[in-house]
Design an enzyme around this catalytic site. Structure first.
Site, PDB file in Angstrom:
ATOM      1  N   LYS A  44       0.791  -1.274   0.088  1.00 32.14           N
ATOM      2  CA  LYS A  44      -0.089  -0.070  -0.073  1.00 32.14           C
ATOM      3  C   LYS A  44       0.938   1.232  -0.013  1.00 32.14           C
ATOM      4  O   LYS A  44       1.996   1.149   0.334  1.00 32.14           O
ATOM      5  CB  LYS A  44      -1.037  -0.195   1.163  1.00 32.14           C
ATOM      6  CG  LYS A  44      -0.204   0.156   2.360  1.00 32.14           C
ATOM      7  CD  LYS A  44      -1.112  -0.213   3.664  1.00 32.14           C
ATOM      8  CE  LYS A  44      -0.280  -0.155   5.043  1.00 32.14           C
ATOM      9  NZ  LYS A  44      -0.969  -0.759   6.239  1.00 32.14           N
TER      10      LYS A  44
ATOM     11  N   ARG B 178     -11.102  -0.230  14.971  1.00 34.31           N
ATOM     12  CA  ARG B 178     -11.098   0.690  13.732  1.00 34.31           C
ATOM     13  C   ARG B 178     -11.427   0.037  12.562  1.00 34.31           C
ATOM     14  O   ARG B 178     -12.719  -0.049  12.336  1.00 34.31           O
ATOM     15  CB  ARG B 178      -9.395   1.036  13.315  1.00 34.31           C
ATOM     16  CG  ARG B 178      -9.073   2.064  12.206  1.00 34.31           C
ATOM     17  CD  ARG B 178      -7.668   2.047  11.773  1.00 34.31           C
ATOM     18  NE  ARG B 178      -7.186   0.727  11.224  1.00 34.31           N
ATOM     19  CZ  ARG B 178      -6.029   0.685  10.799  1.00 34.31           C
ATOM     20  NH1 ARG B 178      -5.009   1.734  10.734  1.00 34.31           N
ATOM     21  NH2 ARG B 178      -5.586  -0.483  10.103  1.00 34.31           N
TER      22      ARG B 178
ATOM     23  N   TYR C 224      14.357  30.435   7.511  1.00 31.78           N
ATOM     24  CA  TYR C 224      12.958  31.013   8.098  1.00 31.78           C
ATOM     25  C   TYR C 224      12.932  31.236   9.592  1.00 31.78           C
ATOM     26  O   TYR C 224      13.201  30.277  10.159  1.00 31.78           O
ATOM     27  CB  TYR C 224      11.793  30.532   7.584  1.00 31.78           C
ATOM     28  CG  TYR C 224      11.522  30.661   6.230  1.00 31.78           C
ATOM     29  CD1 TYR C 224      11.507  31.773   5.628  1.00 31.78           C
ATOM     30  CD2 TYR C 224      11.501  29.630   5.241  1.00 31.78           C
ATOM     31  CE1 TYR C 224      11.085  31.857   4.196  1.00 31.78           C
ATOM     32  CE2 TYR C 224      11.254  29.679   3.908  1.00 31.78           C
ATOM     33  CZ  TYR C 224      11.019  31.074   3.411  1.00 31.78           C
ATOM     34  OH  TYR C 224      10.824  31.215   2.037  1.00 31.78           O
TER      35      TYR C 224
ATOM     36  N   MET D  91      10.754  24.634   1.679  1.00 26.86           N
ATOM     37  CA  MET D  91       9.733  23.961   0.964  1.00 26.86           C
ATOM     38  C   MET D  91      10.762  23.104  -0.168  1.00 26.86           C
ATOM     39  O   MET D  91      10.386  21.798  -0.380  1.00 26.86           O
ATOM     40  CB  MET D  91       8.978  24.812  -0.337  1.00 26.86           C
ATOM     41  CG  MET D  91       7.725  24.041  -0.878  1.00 26.86           C
ATOM     42  SD  MET D  91       7.046  25.141  -1.853  1.00 26.86           S
ATOM     43  CE  MET D  91       5.959  26.065  -0.596  1.00 26.86           C
TER      44      MET D  91
HETATM   45  C1  LIG Z   1      -0.276  -1.643   6.921  1.00 25.72           C
HETATM   46  C2  LIG Z   1      -0.887  -2.954   7.155  1.00 25.72           C
HETATM   47  C3  LIG Z   1      -0.066  -4.035   7.452  1.00 25.72           C
HETATM   48  C4  LIG Z   1       1.676  -4.168   7.673  1.00 25.72           C
HETATM   49  O1  LIG Z   1       1.882  -3.489   8.788  1.00 25.72           O
HETATM   50  P1  LIG Z   1       3.326  -3.323   9.166  1.00 25.72           P
HETATM   51  O2  LIG Z   1       3.554  -2.804  10.427  1.00 25.72           O
HETATM   52  O3  LIG Z   1       4.155  -2.315   7.947  1.00 25.72           O
HETATM   53  O4  LIG Z   1       3.968  -4.507   8.877  1.00 25.72           O
HETATM   54  C5  LIG Z   1      -0.589  -5.382   7.746  1.00 25.72           C
HETATM   55  N1  LIG Z   1      -2.097  -5.337   7.706  1.00 25.72           N
HETATM   56  C6  LIG Z   1      -2.865  -4.444   7.483  1.00 25.72           C
HETATM   57  C7  LIG Z   1      -4.164  -4.666   7.593  1.00 25.72           C
HETATM   58  C8  LIG Z   1      -2.288  -3.127   7.048  1.00 25.72           C
HETATM   59  O5  LIG Z   1      -3.204  -2.309   7.057  1.00 25.72           O
END
Ligand SMILES: *Cc1c(COP(=O)(O)O)cnc(C)c1O
Length: 370
Positions: A35, A133, A265, A313
């Protein structure tokens, strides 16, 4: 094109080695989590490398990420777990994407897509065992009742949950989540439903909680060679992982300045002696955290040069030291073996390594080492 002013180097051999390290510690299948553009490392290249190195599954949050994998010709099983009602489930089924069911609304959306397309949806049921969640919580009982009516219209491949605190090896919270998970799995099995792939572990679960491995582990951060939590679990090195991402950026200029010069800045950075400053061609729009303090910076030929003043930036300023031989136009290492790590940047900015790598902007080219 001329040399890039800054670029990300992704070591695919490190990704392969990290997968093999995890594989040597478990009998479970490995789902490579790709992801968020593979945590900033590049979705397609990482996915291909992961599959070649022993991951039998790929995992994405979004359906669009899963579809990008298919568009690139990747045929491995893919699970997408964050698909709001209204997503294009028809296309997901046609592209053989496994979908997660985490609410009644999503169940109905997927069932309708199955009817429209004539394809039996491949699904993984997600339960909420303590993260509060994703996954079934208050809808669990009505879900089981509805499932009795529709289970023959689904191929229930997986049953899963996600850990909230697996990166705290001293906490029993993960074990509590697993106990509740087993209760819910038993309830499903009492309905005559036996998913082939039960999965719970993220990287921290895979590394620190053997009882969580089940049939598959979902590996994200560890595949990229980073620790799930540097304070509770130790560094990459301690875990036997090799960071895959390094970043190089060019010096736009090198200038000599006197002691007590105020830099950037707000003038919050001050030189403590006569020195040479390097103006580095990378800033917060490229993903460097603006709030990073002088515990981070760059390295030039292995010499550390710390940030001075606020990150701008498109650029930042580092203290090269009075005797530096660095020249404008040369590269410095922003993240890398011979300098600061993603964990150093995270600690300098009060965040975690995940946020550092995922925020590195797509405008920086990714260069792949094999
Ligand atoms: C992001 C995610 C993982 C991986 O988590 P890590 O801590 O990066 O290994 C596994 N399962 C789900 C559902 C996730 O959203």
């Amino acid at each position: 094109m001329s040399e890039p002013r800054a670029f990300v180097e992704v070591n695919l051999a490190a990704i392969a080695a990290n997968i093999q390290t995890i594989a040597s510690e478990t009998d479970s299948q490995i789902l490579a989590v790709v992801k968020a553009d593979a945590y900033g490392h590049g979705l397609i290249e990482v996915a291909r490398a992961a599959v070649e190195s022993g991951a039998s599954w790929l995992g994405t949050a979004l359906l669009e990420e899963a579809l990008q994998l298919r568009a690139a010709g990747i045929t491995a099983p893919v699970l997408a777990w964050l698909t709001p009602p209204g997503d294009d489930f028809d296309t997901a089924l046609r592209e053989r994407i496994d979908l997660s069911i985490s609410s009644l609304a999503i169940l109905e959306g997927i069932l309708a897509a199955g009817e429209r397309t004539g394809i039996t949806p491949r699904v993984h049921i997600e339960v909420d065992t303590g993260m509060t969640r994703g996954g079934f919580l208050e809808e669990w009982d009505p879900f089981l009742i509805r499932l009795r009516e529709v289970k023959d219209s689904l191929h229930i491949v997986g049953f899963w949950t996600h850990f909230a605190r697996a990166d705290e090896p001293d906490s029993d919270f993960t074990e509590q989540q697993l106990i509740l998970f087993n209760v819910l799995l038993n309830a499903l099995q009492s309905e005559g439903i036996y998913p082939e792939i039960v999965h719970t572990a993220n990287s921290a679960g895979a590394l620190a909680h053997k009882s969580s491995h089940k049939q598959m582990v979902r590996i994200g951060i560890a595949m990229y060679g980073l620790t799930p939590d540097i304070t509770t679990m130790g560094s990459s090195e301690k875990l036997g992982l090799i960071p895959a991402m390094s970043i190089k950026a060019k010096l736009v200029n090198v200038k000599s300045v006197p002691a007590f010069s105020r830099v950037g800045y707000g003038g919050v950075g001050v030189t403590d002696m006569d020195t040479k400053l390097g103006i580095v061609c990378m800033g917060y729009s490229d993903g460097l955290p603006r709030r990073a303090d002088s515990t981070a910076g760059v390295s030039y030929k292995g010499e550390l040069a710390r940030l001075v003043g606020r990150v701008s930036m498109d650029q930042c300023v580092v203290d090269l030291g009075p005797d530096s031989q660095a020249l404008a136009g040369e590269y410095v290492t922003v993240i890398g073996e011979d300098g600061f790590s993603a964990d150093d940047w995270a600690s300098a900015a009060g965040t975690i390594n995940y946020e550092i790598t995922t925020r590195i902007a797509s405008r920086l080219p990714r260069i792949y080492l094999r």
